[in-house]
Scaffold this motif. Sequence first.
Motif, mmCIF file in Angstrom:
data_model
loop_
_atom_site.group_PDB
_atom_site.id
_atom_site.type_symbol
_atom_site.label_atom_id
_atom_site.label_comp_id
_atom_site.label_asym_id
_atom_site.label_seq_id
_atom_site.Cartn_x
_atom_site.Cartn_y
_atom_site.Cartn_z
ATOM 1 N N GLY A 81 13.076 19.863 -6.372
ATOM 2 C CA GLY A 81 11.789 20.138 -7.043
ATOM 3 C C GLY A 81 11.328 18.914 -6.957
ATOM 4 N N LYS A 82 11.668 17.995 -7.458
ATOM 5 C CA LYS A 82 11.320 16.417 -7.549
ATOM 6 C C LYS A 82 12.452 15.647 -7.444
ATOM 7 N N GLY A 83 11.967 14.529 -7.100
ATOM 8 C CA GLY A 83 12.975 13.230 -6.907
ATOM 9 C C GLY A 83 12.174 12.112 -6.355
ATOM 10 N N VAL A 84 13.361 10.972 -6.395
ATOM 11 C CA VAL A 84 13.199 9.836 -5.677
ATOM 12 C C VAL A 84 13.968 9.556 -4.327
ATOM 13 N N PRO A 124 -1.301 22.878 -2.710
ATOM 14 C CA PRO A 124 -1.392 22.461 -4.107
ATOM 15 C C PRO A 124 -0.038 22.467 -4.786
ATOM 16 N N ASP A 125 1.077 22.824 -4.327
ATOM 17 C CA ASP A 125 2.107 22.748 -4.995
ATOM 18 C C ASP A 125 3.281 21.889 -4.594
ATOM 19 N N VAL A 126 3.439 21.116 -3.303
ATOM 20 C CA VAL A 126 4.268 20.122 -2.937
ATOM 21 C C VAL A 126 3.496 19.237 -2.453
ATOM 22 N N GLY A 127 3.975 17.828 -2.893
ATOM 23 C CA GLY A 127 3.425 16.667 -2.375
ATOM 24 C C GLY A 127 4.223 15.325 -2.720
ATOM 25 N N TYR A 128 3.905 14.635 -1.945
ATOM 26 C CA TYR A 128 4.510 13.231 -2.052
ATOM 27 C C TYR A 128 3.914 12.224 -1.854
ATOM 28 N N GLU A 129 4.294 10.995 -2.448
ATOM 29 C CA GLU A 129 3.765 9.727 -2.278
ATOM 30 C C GLU A 129 4.895 8.901 -1.739
ATOM 31 N N ALA A 130 4.431 7.653 -0.952
ATOM 32 C CA ALA A 130 5.378 6.834 -0.333
ATOM 33 C C ALA A 130 4.969 5.388 -0.249
ATOM 34 N N LYS A 171 15.295 19.088 -11.429
ATOM 35 C CA LYS A 171 14.475 20.504 -11.460
ATOM 36 C C LYS A 171 12.926 20.186 -11.727
ATOM 37 N N ALA A 172 12.113 20.710 -11.083
ATOM 38 C CA ALA A 172 10.713 20.418 -10.966
ATOM 39 C C ALA A 172 10.153 21.522 -12.200
ATOM 40 N N THR A 173 9.033 21.108 -12.941
ATOM 41 C CA THR A 173 8.392 21.813 -13.758
ATOM 42 C C THR A 173 7.055 22.034 -13.268
ATOM 43 N N ALA A 174 6.070 22.855 -14.224
ATOM 44 C CA ALA A 174 4.823 22.999 -13.804
ATOM 45 C C ALA A 174 4.150 21.929 -13.742
ATOM 46 N N LYS A 175 4.436 20.740 -14.250
ATOM 47 C CA LYS A 175 3.733 19.514 -14.229
ATOM 48 C C LYS A 175 3.869 18.579 -13.024
ATOM 49 N N ASP A 176 4.792 19.000 -12.208
ATOM 50 C CA ASP A 176 5.266 18.148 -11.063
ATOM 51 C C ASP A 176 4.907 18.706 -9.990
ATOM 52 N N THR A 177 3.429 18.949 -9.637
ATOM 53 C CA THR A 177 2.564 19.554 -8.463
ATOM 54 C C THR A 177 1.558 18.594 -8.140
ATOM 55 N N PRO A 178 1.043 18.499 -7.084
ATOM 56 C CA PRO A 178 -0.399 17.840 -6.867
ATOM 57 C C PRO A 178 -1.525 18.245 -7.936
ATOM 58 N N LYS A 179 -1.671 19.516 -8.156
ATOM 59 C CA LYS A 179 -2.533 20.007 -8.900
ATOM 60 C C LYS A 179 -2.576 19.364 -10.279
ATOM 61 N N ALA A 180 -1.186 19.218 -10.645
ATOM 62 C CA ALA A 180 -1.079 18.867 -12.051
ATOM 63 C C ALA A 180 -1.330 17.235 -11.965
ATOM 64 N N ALA A 181 -0.991 16.737 -10.879
ATOM 65 C CA ALA A 181 -1.313 15.082 -10.955
ATOM 66 C C ALA A 181 -2.773 14.772 -11.119
ATOM 67 N N THR A 182 -3.694 15.720 -10.217
ATOM 68 C CA THR A 182 -4.789 15.419 -10.124
ATOM 69 C C THR A 182 -5.629 15.727 -11.581
ATOM 70 N N GLU A 183 -5.007 16.801 -12.131
ATOM 71 C CA GLU A 183 -5.835 17.143 -13.613
ATOM 72 C C GLU A 183 -5.488 16.054 -14.559
ATOM 73 N N LYS A 184 -4.299 15.624 -14.373
ATOM 74 C CA LYS A 184 -4.089 14.364 -15.274
ATOM 75 C C LYS A 184 -4.903 12.953 -14.834
ATOM 76 N N SER A 194 0.919 -1.274 -0.167
ATOM 77 C CA SER A 194 -0.113 0.034 0.037
ATOM 78 C C SER A 194 0.820 1.246 0.139
ATOM 79 N N MET A 195 0.358 2.332 -0.669
ATOM 80 C CA MET A 195 1.145 3.553 -0.545
ATOM 81 C C MET A 195 0.400 4.655 0.243
ATOM 82 N N PHE A 196 0.735 5.922 0.610
ATOM 83 C CA PHE A 196 0.357 6.925 1.108
ATOM 84 C C PHE A 196 0.770 8.064 0.484
ATOM 85 N N TRP A 197 -0.037 9.157 0.595
ATOM 86 C CA TRP A 197 0.504 10.511 0.197
ATOM 87 C C TRP A 197 0.095 11.718 1.055
ATOM 88 N N SER A 198 0.894 12.795 0.943
ATOM 89 C CA SER A 198 0.465 14.054 1.862
ATOM 90 C C SER A 198 0.924 14.990 1.010
#
Length: 715
Positions: free
Chosen positions: A663-666, A591-597, A613-626, A583-587
């Motif tokens: 900005g984004k990473g693993v 709307p601009d910073v989020g992570y999943e674990a 480096k993060a882009t405009a697509k790398d936000t929780p808002k963009a993820a939910t739009e997709k 199972s995963m979880f997220w926080s």
Amino acid sequence: MWTCKNLWKKLAPLARSSSTLCRQNARGVVLNNERRLPLVPQAHMSSGTPGSGGDNNLYYLLVGATCVGGGFYAYRTIKGDKERYQERINEIASRPNKVVPEQPITEAPGEQAAETPQEVSPEVAAVEQEDPPTTPEPEIAPEPVVEPAPEESVGTPDAGKVVESEPSVEPSPVEVTEEPPAPVVESEPTPVAESLPAETAEPQTTTETESAAEPATVAPAEVPAPTPVEFPSHAPYLLIGGGTASFAAARSIRARDPGARVLIITDEPDLPYMRPPLSKELWFSDDPSVVDTLRFKQWNGKERSIYFQPPSFYVSPQDLEKVENGGVAVLTGKKVVHMDVRGNKVTLSDNTEISYDKCLIATGGVPRNLQVIERAGEEVTKRTTLFRKVEDFKALDKVSRDTKSITIIGGGFLGSELACALGRRSADSDLEVIQMFPEKGNMGKVLPEYLSNWTTAKVKSEGVMVITEALVKAVSFKDGKVEIKLKDGRLVKTDHIVAAVGLEPSVELAKSAGLEVDSDFGGFRVNAELQARSNIWVAGDAACFYDIRLGRRRVEHHDHAVVSGRLAGENMTGANKPYWHQSMFWSDLGPDVGYEAIGIVDSSLPTVGVFAKATAKDTPKAATEKSGTGIRSESETEGTASSPVASSTPEPPPVPERKDNYGKGVIFYLRDKVVVGIILWNVFNRMPVARKIIKDGEEHADLNEVAKLFNIHED
């Protein structure tokens, strides 16, 4: 016995003569053959020469006949005594019943009065006791009394007793069906009350007037009799708890068994709903009536409700047994306080019992509190919120508008989310938001130190005063303020406290049900199929399950509730599938910073982070739009990772930890050089890849190459 004695007197001389003759023959044989033969035992009697047994056969015949005759005589004697004893008992038992029919002989029909006096009526009283409770409404009580009498009077003589002990006046039940209520109304306020005196009246041979007076005293104790009308007394599928796991199980049961009848029991007044928006999207809504509607806009702008389904989706509990194709019913405001595993039934807080065929325990948990707060007194406790339910969200929303200062104790997921939410609201008001925790940074138990420090700076930028390394020593109420004294001497004054210090699994039913509770992680211990017993399953926060890759665990996140509830529902319908899901979880910190674990994410483990480096697509808002949904686990858990393809873009060097640009990473969490946990920082729709890496359990020489599977370097 006298016959046996006389017979033995006649046979005794014959036996003695036979024995004497046997000894003489033996002595003669010895003399003739000039040798001594072995003496024949006295028990072996013979009247002839050795080898001849004519007299012996006669002796055996006589003795056998004597034994048979004695046994037959004893059998006849015992049987006769038993019959006489039974007749005496029946005579004594029938004496009280002869008194009862003397009064109603003139009132009841002649045939019935003639048949009833000798019959014992406790059986009929038992029938009378069982019939009335089946009537749902008190006003129909006369019908169950009138109808059984004509039917039983024809087939059994016991029916006459019904006429004598309960409805005292019933001259012609066939012709008149409306007159019996006249004498019954006074003595039978409710059907249940009437059944109790019926038993006590007959053994004491009381008259009809006395039996009519007794129900008046018993009736008040039976006032809750109409309660069975509100919900069924039996549910084929009983789900305890009204959260995400229960709803997922109900939906899974109905998918595999379309005609299933599912009853959900919850102590909350609300229908099943999702909890994550309570600390996330609801706080960012611009709708002033969001507290009442509980509808919110997701990061992608779409609006939805926190409830999984509208009320029209569910069947009313009282109609669950009547619906042709089954359905899902929710019994709100009821708490299961006792569970009888052997009897397959549960007891509610109002002492109502509901039986079941199969049961799911999805009781979730209750928020923990600090002992110093519990000991601080009423003035402090009533100014403290333990955030968990809808009512807690409504209460905290009101507090945030009416007070000037709120202090959040706790630096985990919930505490950090609420701090960001309230901090953003404070920008438009004079609200002061304080967050304190014992770690060095926000989510210090989960994130590596460098990322925890970055998160703390992010929370501060939302207008929150963050106090790190804060250990609460004492809490008190003074001069209209709540004073929080820390161990290092610092003193914080506030108007309200929000305690976000973890969750305690609800395992109160374990004692009555005899279920095992894990001593290390808490929760009900279950097997790989989420079973605690052959017909009892556990899912959600309350389940302590065995992870085939990571060992025994207990997870407190939305995705686990969805998947474990769904699997439990499948297994309740015969799937017998093991729980292999990671199972995963997220926080989301806005709307601009989020992570999943996923997996074991513990800051005490060695970590390797690869950032880009993060882009405009790398936000929780963009993820939910997709994905089209704000509850990302609903889309993440459906994906599979069969052959992840790495990016062809040349890999830039990992961002050094000294730079504050994450900005984004693993982030990989290692145990014995094997990846056991992964955090995707502003990287979305890649959870199936992370799940496969943990499932494989392989040792990786270069995690930079593994990070390419997540395509973090693509624009």
